[in-house]
Design a protein around this motif. Structure first.
Motif, short mmCIF file in Angstrom:
data_model
loop_
_atom_site.label_atom_id
_atom_site.label_comp_id
_atom_site.label_asym_id
_atom_site.label_seq_id
_atom_site.Cartn_x
_atom_site.Cartn_y
_atom_site.Cartn_z
N ALA A 71 0.86 -1.19 0.00
CA ALA A 71 0.00 0.00 0.00
C ALA A 71 0.89 1.24 0.00
N ALA A 72 0.67 2.11 -0.97
CA ALA A 72 1.38 3.39 -1.03
C ALA A 72 0.52 4.44 -0.33
N LEU A 73 0.99 4.93 0.82
CA LEU A 73 0.23 5.88 1.62
C LEU A 73 0.92 7.23 1.63
N ALA A 74 0.27 8.22 2.23
CA ALA A 74 0.82 9.57 2.36
C ALA A 74 1.23 10.12 1.00
N GLY A 75 0.32 9.99 0.03
CA GLY A 75 0.63 10.51 -1.30
C GLY A 75 1.75 9.76 -1.97
N GLY A 76 1.97 8.51 -1.60
CA GLY A 76 3.05 7.71 -2.17
C GLY A 76 4.37 7.88 -1.47
N ALA A 77 4.44 8.71 -0.44
CA ALA A 77 5.71 8.95 0.26
C ALA A 77 6.11 7.80 1.16
N VAL A 78 5.14 7.01 1.63
CA VAL A 78 5.41 5.89 2.52
C VAL A 78 4.74 4.65 1.93
N VAL A 79 5.54 3.66 1.57
CA VAL A 79 5.02 2.43 0.97
C VAL A 79 5.14 1.31 2.00
N VAL A 80 4.00 0.75 2.37
CA VAL A 80 3.95 -0.29 3.40
C VAL A 80 3.92 -1.66 2.74
N VAL A 81 4.90 -2.49 3.06
CA VAL A 81 4.98 -3.87 2.57
C VAL A 81 5.15 -4.78 3.78
N SER A 116 -9.11 -1.53 6.31
CA SER A 116 -8.63 -0.66 7.38
C SER A 116 -7.89 0.56 6.87
N ILE A 117 -7.49 0.56 5.61
CA ILE A 117 -6.59 1.59 5.10
C ILE A 117 -7.31 2.93 4.97
N ALA A 118 -6.73 3.96 5.56
CA ALA A 118 -7.22 5.33 5.43
C ALA A 118 -6.03 6.20 5.05
N ASP A 119 -6.20 7.02 4.04
CA ASP A 119 -5.09 7.84 3.52
C ASP A 119 -5.60 9.24 3.22
N ARG A 120 -5.31 10.17 4.14
CA ARG A 120 -5.81 11.54 4.01
C ARG A 120 -4.68 12.51 4.30
N PRO A 121 -4.83 13.78 3.90
CA PRO A 121 -3.78 14.76 4.20
C PRO A 121 -3.47 14.87 5.70
N GLY A 122 -4.47 14.63 6.54
CA GLY A 122 -4.25 14.73 7.98
C GLY A 122 -3.60 13.52 8.61
N GLY A 123 -3.32 12.48 7.84
CA GLY A 123 -2.67 11.29 8.37
C GLY A 123 -3.17 10.03 7.70
N SER A 124 -2.40 8.96 7.83
CA SER A 124 -2.73 7.69 7.19
C SER A 124 -2.66 6.57 8.21
N PHE A 125 -3.38 5.48 7.92
CA PHE A 125 -3.44 4.36 8.85
C PHE A 125 -3.66 3.07 8.07
N ALA A 126 -3.06 1.97 8.57
CA ALA A 126 -3.32 0.65 8.00
C ALA A 126 -3.13 -0.40 9.09
N LEU A 127 -3.85 -1.50 8.97
CA LEU A 127 -3.73 -2.62 9.89
C LEU A 127 -3.17 -3.83 9.15
N ILE A 128 -2.27 -4.54 9.83
CA ILE A 128 -1.64 -5.74 9.28
C ILE A 128 -1.90 -6.90 10.23
N ALA A 129 -2.14 -8.09 9.66
CA ALA A 129 -2.24 -9.32 10.46
C ALA A 129 -1.75 -10.45 9.58
N SER A 130 -1.69 -11.65 10.14
CA SER A 130 -1.27 -12.77 9.30
C SER A 130 -2.28 -12.96 8.18
N CYS A 131 -1.77 -13.30 7.00
CA CYS A 131 -2.66 -13.49 5.85
C CYS A 131 -3.68 -14.58 6.14
#
Length: 233
Positions: free
Chosen positions: A44-54, A65-80
């Motif tokens: 997931a590329a968050l924060a306008g692509g500045a932070v890529v979560v792998v 769970s993914i939220a990506d807005r100018p005021g901040g971004s959030f994602a949840l990870i768990a086992s597949c």
């Protein structure tokens, strides 16, 4: 639950960790029994692509769970396996959150002591100032109900492209991830984020008249307690 996450929930598009896990995922995330076919992603590329979560091997992003807005971004990870309900992978059950602050020019990595000092509830069991990542082991504070998660969990923070990235990892009661294995998994996630995120050259400083007003506007922010409070659920 932090005020920042509650505010984003009211605006729509983000379900906080407590809601996601208590309603459909926590039992599956932490006891390995599986969830009800949650849609997942491996990147997931968050924060306008500045932070890529792998996520690390065996772990997936919960796409809902993914939220990506100018005021901040959030994602949840768990086992597949926990998220999809499909067996395989063998990853230790865990709930991991990634929270990203808005950008701030010249942002510097904070000290682990600052993160430990911003816990509010709970106590820091260990503090590590690593190369590009601070890590704190916490006892007695967190978003997960104690019957669902261990009283110990891990928090980390690093700066990526002038954004403060907060990481939190919660394991099942007695899980190896509540100990050193959790720290290693958090470090692996941080390294993957750093390796996959683009390098963005900081903007050169602009010459301007120095006045009390401009000095106040360009002074580094020192309210790390408030920043950490917005990063961690």
């Amino acid at each position: 639950m932090s005020t920042w996450i509650s505010d984003m929930l009211r605006r729509g598009g983000l379900r906080p960790v407590l809601v996601i896990c208590a309603s459909v995922v926590v039992s599956g995330c932490l006891d390995g029994s599986g969830a009800a076919g949650v849609p997942v992603a491996r990147r997931a590329a968050l924060a306008g692509g500045a932070v890529v979560v792998v996520p690390p091997a065996g772990y997936c992003l919960d796409r809902t769970s993914i939220a990506d807005r100018p005021g901040g971004s959030f994602a949840l990870i768990a086992s597949c396996e926990s998220l999809t309900g499909r067996p395989g992978g063998g990853a230790e059950p865990a709930v991991i959150t990634v929270s990203i602050s808005p950008p701030q020019e010249g942002r510097e990595q904070p000290e682990a002591a600052a993160l430990a000092g911003a816990l509010g509830r709970g106590a820091a069991l260990s503090e590590v100032n690593g190369d590009g990542l601070i890590v704190v082991q916490v006892k007695g504070a967190g978003a997960l109900p104690r019957q669902r998660g261990d009283t110990r969990h891990w928090r980390g923070a690093m700066v990526v492209n002038n954004r403060l990235v907060g990481l939190a990892l919660y394991g099942a009661p007695g899980s190896d991830l509540s100990g050193d294995n959790g720290e290693r998994l958090l470090v692996a996630l941080a390294e993957a984020i750093r390796e996959n995120s683009p390098f963005r050259q900081p903007a050169p400083p602009q010459a301007q008249e120095t006045t009390p007003a401009t000095r106040a506007a360009t002074a580094p922010q020192t309210g790390l307690g408030g920043i950490f409070g917005r990063l961690f659920p």
